[in-house]
Structures are given as C-alpha cells and as structure tokens.
Design a protein around this motif. Sequence first.
Motif, mmCIF file in Angstrom:
data_model
loop_
_atom_site.group_PDB
_atom_site.id
_atom_site.type_symbol
_atom_site.label_atom_id
_atom_site.label_comp_id
_atom_site.label_asym_id
_atom_site.label_seq_id
_atom_site.Cartn_x
_atom_site.Cartn_y
_atom_site.Cartn_z
ATOM 1 N N LEU A 137 0.843 -1.195 0.000
ATOM 2 C CA LEU A 137 0.000 0.000 0.000
ATOM 3 C C LEU A 137 0.880 1.248 0.000
ATOM 4 C CD1 LEU A 137 -2.755 -1.086 2.562
ATOM 5 C CD2 LEU A 137 -2.767 -1.284 0.060
ATOM 6 N N ALA A 138 0.738 2.031 -1.061
ATOM 7 C CA ALA A 138 1.442 3.316 -1.178
ATOM 8 C C ALA A 138 0.416 4.329 -1.679
ATOM 9 C CB ALA A 138 2.629 3.194 -2.135
ATOM 10 N N PRO A 139 -0.565 4.647 -0.835
ATOM 11 C CA PRO A 139 -1.676 5.491 -1.288
ATOM 12 C C PRO A 139 -1.239 6.895 -1.673
ATOM 13 C CG PRO A 139 -1.773 5.139 1.095
ATOM 14 C CD PRO A 139 -0.698 4.229 0.566
ATOM 15 N N VAL A 140 -1.953 7.455 -2.643
ATOM 16 C CA VAL A 140 -1.707 8.823 -3.100
ATOM 17 C C VAL A 140 -2.679 9.754 -2.386
ATOM 18 C CG1 VAL A 140 -1.813 10.376 -5.094
ATOM 19 C CG2 VAL A 140 -0.763 8.117 -5.305
ATOM 20 N N ARG A 141 -2.117 10.715 -1.650
ATOM 21 C CA ARG A 141 -2.911 11.676 -0.883
ATOM 22 C C ARG A 141 -2.967 12.994 -1.651
ATOM 23 N NH1 ARG A 141 -4.342 7.698 2.771
ATOM 24 N NH2 ARG A 141 -2.593 7.042 4.061
ATOM 25 N N ASP A 142 -4.089 13.669 -1.582
ATOM 26 C CA ASP A 142 -4.209 15.015 -2.146
ATOM 27 C C ASP A 142 -3.804 15.056 -3.612
ATOM 28 O OD1 ASP A 142 -4.919 15.875 0.434
ATOM 29 O OD2 ASP A 142 -2.811 16.161 0.961
ATOM 30 N N GLY A 143 -4.023 13.947 -4.332
ATOM 31 C CA GLY A 143 -3.759 13.927 -5.759
ATOM 32 C C GLY A 143 -2.313 13.779 -6.146
ATOM 33 N N ARG A 144 -1.377 13.785 -5.153
ATOM 34 C CA ARG A 144 0.022 13.673 -5.589
ATOM 35 C C ARG A 144 1.008 13.120 -4.591
ATOM 36 N NH1 ARG A 144 3.347 18.448 -4.983
ATOM 37 N NH2 ARG A 144 4.163 18.026 -7.036
ATOM 38 N N VAL B 54 11.530 8.038 -4.066
ATOM 39 C CA VAL B 54 12.399 8.899 -3.275
ATOM 40 C C VAL B 54 11.701 10.219 -2.928
ATOM 41 C CG1 VAL B 54 14.506 10.275 -3.419
ATOM 42 C CG2 VAL B 54 14.532 7.881 -4.122
ATOM 43 N N LEU B 55 10.994 10.780 -3.897
ATOM 44 C CA LEU B 55 10.360 12.090 -3.682
ATOM 45 C C LEU B 55 8.982 11.943 -3.025
ATOM 46 C CD1 LEU B 55 11.433 13.676 -7.090
ATOM 47 C CD2 LEU B 55 12.337 14.260 -4.824
ATOM 48 N N GLN B 56 8.473 10.725 -2.995
ATOM 49 C CA GLN B 56 7.164 10.428 -2.385
ATOM 50 C C GLN B 56 6.050 11.301 -2.950
ATOM 51 O OE1 GLN B 56 8.651 9.158 2.033
ATOM 52 N NE2 GLN B 56 6.446 9.138 1.682
ATOM 53 N N LYS B 57 6.095 11.441 -4.289
ATOM 54 C CA LYS B 57 4.995 12.115 -4.966
ATOM 55 C C LYS B 57 4.970 11.659 -6.420
ATOM 56 C CE LYS B 57 7.864 16.286 -5.027
ATOM 57 N NZ LYS B 57 8.000 17.684 -4.623
ATOM 58 N N ILE B 58 3.822 11.872 -7.063
ATOM 59 C CA ILE B 58 3.672 11.362 -8.426
ATOM 60 C C ILE B 58 3.991 12.410 -9.477
ATOM 61 C CG2 ILE B 58 2.040 9.540 -7.798
ATOM 62 C CD1 ILE B 58 -0.218 11.308 -8.872
ATOM 63 N N THR B 59 4.186 13.668 -9.074
ATOM 64 C CA THR B 59 4.682 14.691 -10.002
ATOM 65 C C THR B 59 5.763 15.482 -9.274
ATOM 66 O OG1 THR B 59 2.958 16.271 -9.359
ATOM 67 C CG2 THR B 59 2.498 14.878 -11.274
ATOM 68 N N THR B 81 7.901 27.269 -15.158
ATOM 69 C CA THR B 81 6.858 28.293 -15.313
ATOM 70 C C THR B 81 5.637 27.741 -16.052
ATOM 71 O OG1 THR B 81 7.603 29.164 -17.462
ATOM 72 C CG2 THR B 81 8.684 30.045 -15.493
ATOM 73 N N SER B 82 5.566 26.410 -16.164
ATOM 74 C CA SER B 82 4.515 25.785 -16.975
ATOM 75 C C SER B 82 3.221 25.570 -16.207
ATOM 76 C CB SER B 82 5.002 24.423 -17.475
ATOM 77 O OG SER B 82 5.021 23.495 -16.408
ATOM 78 N N GLY B 83 3.298 25.662 -14.886
ATOM 79 C CA GLY B 83 2.168 25.248 -14.058
ATOM 80 C C GLY B 83 2.374 23.872 -13.459
ATOM 81 N N GLY B 84 3.390 23.141 -13.948
ATOM 82 C CA GLY B 84 3.787 21.866 -13.343
ATOM 83 C C GLY B 84 2.803 20.739 -13.581
ATOM 84 N N GLY B 85 2.933 19.698 -12.765
ATOM 85 C CA GLY B 85 2.046 18.546 -12.851
ATOM 86 C C GLY B 85 2.402 17.558 -13.943
ATOM 87 N N HIS B 86 3.622 17.647 -14.463
ATOM 88 C CA HIS B 86 4.082 16.787 -15.559
ATOM 89 C C HIS B 86 3.869 15.305 -15.231
ATOM 90 C CE1 HIS B 86 6.034 20.543 -16.784
ATOM 91 N NE2 HIS B 86 6.483 20.626 -15.549
ATOM 92 N N ASP B 87 3.183 14.609 -16.113
ATOM 93 C CA ASP B 87 2.819 13.210 -15.861
ATOM 94 C C ASP B 87 4.026 12.300 -15.730
ATOM 95 O OD1 ASP B 87 1.084 10.766 -15.938
ATOM 96 O OD2 ASP B 87 2.290 10.449 -17.751
ATOM 97 N N THR B 88 3.931 11.359 -14.790
ATOM 98 C CA THR B 88 4.943 10.295 -14.653
ATOM 99 C C THR B 88 4.327 8.905 -14.737
ATOM 100 O OG1 THR B 88 4.797 9.940 -12.236
ATOM 101 C CG2 THR B 88 6.139 11.808 -12.997
ATOM 102 N N LEU B 89 3.043 8.804 -14.999
ATOM 103 C CA LEU B 89 2.314 7.540 -14.829
ATOM 104 C C LEU B 89 2.081 6.768 -16.116
ATOM 105 C CD1 LEU B 89 -0.503 8.795 -12.419
ATOM 106 C CD2 LEU B 89 1.650 7.664 -11.799
ATOM 107 N N ILE B 90 2.118 7.464 -17.246
ATOM 108 C CA ILE B 90 1.587 6.899 -18.495
ATOM 109 C C ILE B 90 2.721 6.546 -19.457
ATOM 110 C CG2 ILE B 90 0.021 7.347 -20.430
ATOM 111 C CD1 ILE B 90 -1.358 7.123 -17.657
#
Lengths: 198, 198
Positions: A137-144, B54-59, B81-90
């Motif tokens: 389990l590595a749930p994603v919180r707050d969308g990220r 390592v970063l414990q986030k998906i973006t 300056t792009s607004g971020g959120g670059h996908d790492t999942l697909i």
Amino acid sequence: MKATVPAARGYALGMTKGDRLRITNTTGTQVLDTWAFATDGQDDLLSMEHCREVLQKITFDTGDILVTNLYRPILEILDDTSGGGHDTLIAACSAAMYARSGAGNDHPNCAANLATALAGEGRSCAVTPAPWNLFMLAPVRDGRTIDYIRPTCPPGGYVEVKAMMDCLMVFSACPDDVYPTNGGDGSPCDVHLEHISA
Amino acid sequence: MKATVPAARGYALGMTKGDRLRITNTTGTQVLDTWAFATDGQDDLLSMEHCREVLQKITFDTGDILVTNLYRPILEILDDTSGGGHDTLIAACSAAMYARSGAGNDHPNCAANLATALAGEGRSCAVTPAPWNLFMLAPVRDGRTIDYIRPTCPPGGYVEVKAMMDCLMVFSACPDDVYPTNGGDGSPCDVHLEHISA
C-alpha cells in the motif's frame, strides 16, 4: 499444484493460457513483487504504465485485465479478498536501495530475486521492470503525495489471477525491512501459491 | 546553443554535468516525452518509479532532484513556469498504441522516436523506459482514477533542468492526436531548447 514463495526469495512459475493462480498472503503482512513475461513467442511483459493508461487508474481491481507493453492482455484479476490497492508506482527494492538506506551492500532484494529467477529460466532483463507490488500500500494523498503504510490484508487474504496468454510469472517475497512495506514486525514471510491448470 | 525538437519527432542532446537546459513549450499545447541516460560510464537511466519512491509524490517540482534506477541524481529541476504537474504515470505512445486505437500501423510515435534518436547515438534499449511526460497532465482523482486533460501550460512556459551527471537526454514532441494529450487542435508542434554549457 501448491507452491511457496520463500520469505525474502524469488520464485518463477510458468503459466499456460487459461491457468488460474491463487496468491495467498498467509500472514497478511507480506508484500509480493510480481512480474509476468510473455512466453508465446513475443517478448512483451506486464507493464504498469500501460495498465494505468488503459485502465485509467493507479491500482487495479477484480475484473480488470492487465496488459503488456504491447497492450496484449496477459492477466485477468479474478478475485481479490486482500482489500486491494496493490501498489503500481514504486520501484522494486534493489541492492542500490539498501546501500542508499545504510543497510549494506549485500541485503537480499527483489531486483536480485527477479534476476536469479529469470536466470533459472534462461532469461534476463537489462533493466528491472516496474513490478506489480501485490499487497503493498502506497496510497496517493491530495492527488500527488505518496504515503507508505503497512499492508492491511487479512491473514489468508488472496488475489486470484488468470493467465490470458502463456507467460512466465516471477514473484519476490519482498525482503524489505527498511521502509514500512511489510507488516507485522517487518520480517519477510512466505507467500503461498495455488496453481490450477486450465 | 538553441535547438528545436520538431513536431512529432525526436531529438537527442548530450549534456555534461552542470549544463543547464531550458525546455520551452512555445505554443503551450505540446507534450514532450523526456528520457535521460547516464553517459558517465554506468548505464543507469532516469527512472520514474525510483523518483516517485524517493520524492514520495507522483509529479515533481522546482528544486526536486530526479534520480536513476541506481538512485544517482541525474537532473535537478531549476525552474518551472509551466504550471507543473508533468505526468509520470503513463507509457510513451507507441506503434501498438496507435494500432489499438485504430489509427493505423504507421503512426509516428514517441517510442519509435526514442529508438531512432538512440540509434543515432549508437545506443538502444530493449524496452521503452517510462518517460517523464513534460507538459502532460494526467491528474489522479479520488486517490486512484486517472483523468486525461489538455496541457494548461501558457505559451512560452518552460522547464529548466540542470544535469547532475553527464547524460544523454532524448525528447519526443508527442505525435499523439488520439488522446487529449496535446492541446490546441491536437496537432503536434515544435518544442524549443536552450542548452547552456557549464
């Protein structure tokens, strides 16, 4: 046929199209890194990023059909009594991970278990594919943000899959005792398999 | 040095440790699949599943240090300056993806662009690595569902990275006109690079 993935070790299992496999988390505490490689003449493999794309979700459920990097169906999830949420986001543990964590250079690890299991089948892969981390389990919180929590699978909880093509499945009963990946006291445990031929 | 990743095509760029690169989404509408391969004597590569771990986030964000599958720092994000959120999942788009989508068997695709760019450098990879999908938005809703939306980068928005090791970066200005990946009218556009040597 019943078999055991020994604690902290790997195990390879050839599946014929139509075969079913029940993967039982006997203690409920153990994460099982899982891979599947086509053996029907093509060399594609179960791919988390292709499954996420097609299924449009980051974890997979009963009824979902998992695909290879050629989008060929390779596994169907027939049943899941574990509570679900199996991680698809995190790398297999590796020698480099344990070295980085201060756990030394010779810690058992899932990447090496995969390599050993593949070598036993006369195969190899240059880069460790992203695993399907059953029971992790590595749930994603707050969308990220990714959280790490211990498995919440009940003892005896299982996942049952059907092979959609001839494939070689490889499992590693994760030896991780650094992250809170494995539950209980963090000690790796056996995972039990029941293979039912088509 | 200024360069262009031509619409729907790939481009390879050697980076020396300390070099900076500004990647400008001139139209604001274009997704850029991005890879980085160590060229300092080891053969590790930028790995989304290791960065997420390592970063414990998906973006990833300005100030983040991206790592290889050996956990070696390879890129630092200096500015965004792009607004971020670059996908790492697909997964990168591929011949198989377009064939599956009914777009024919010869549609330009990011996987082929990577292979061609690597071949031009005398390199190859057996399996297309999961890309860092710059400017692509695939947000995760409710902790698990993936949505696809068009880029929201302003015209001229950019990401600036610094090479943390000698590496070969490869880009593909995504030719996708099936998913709502690229913005505007869905037509692939050029992406502009500015390479500043250390």
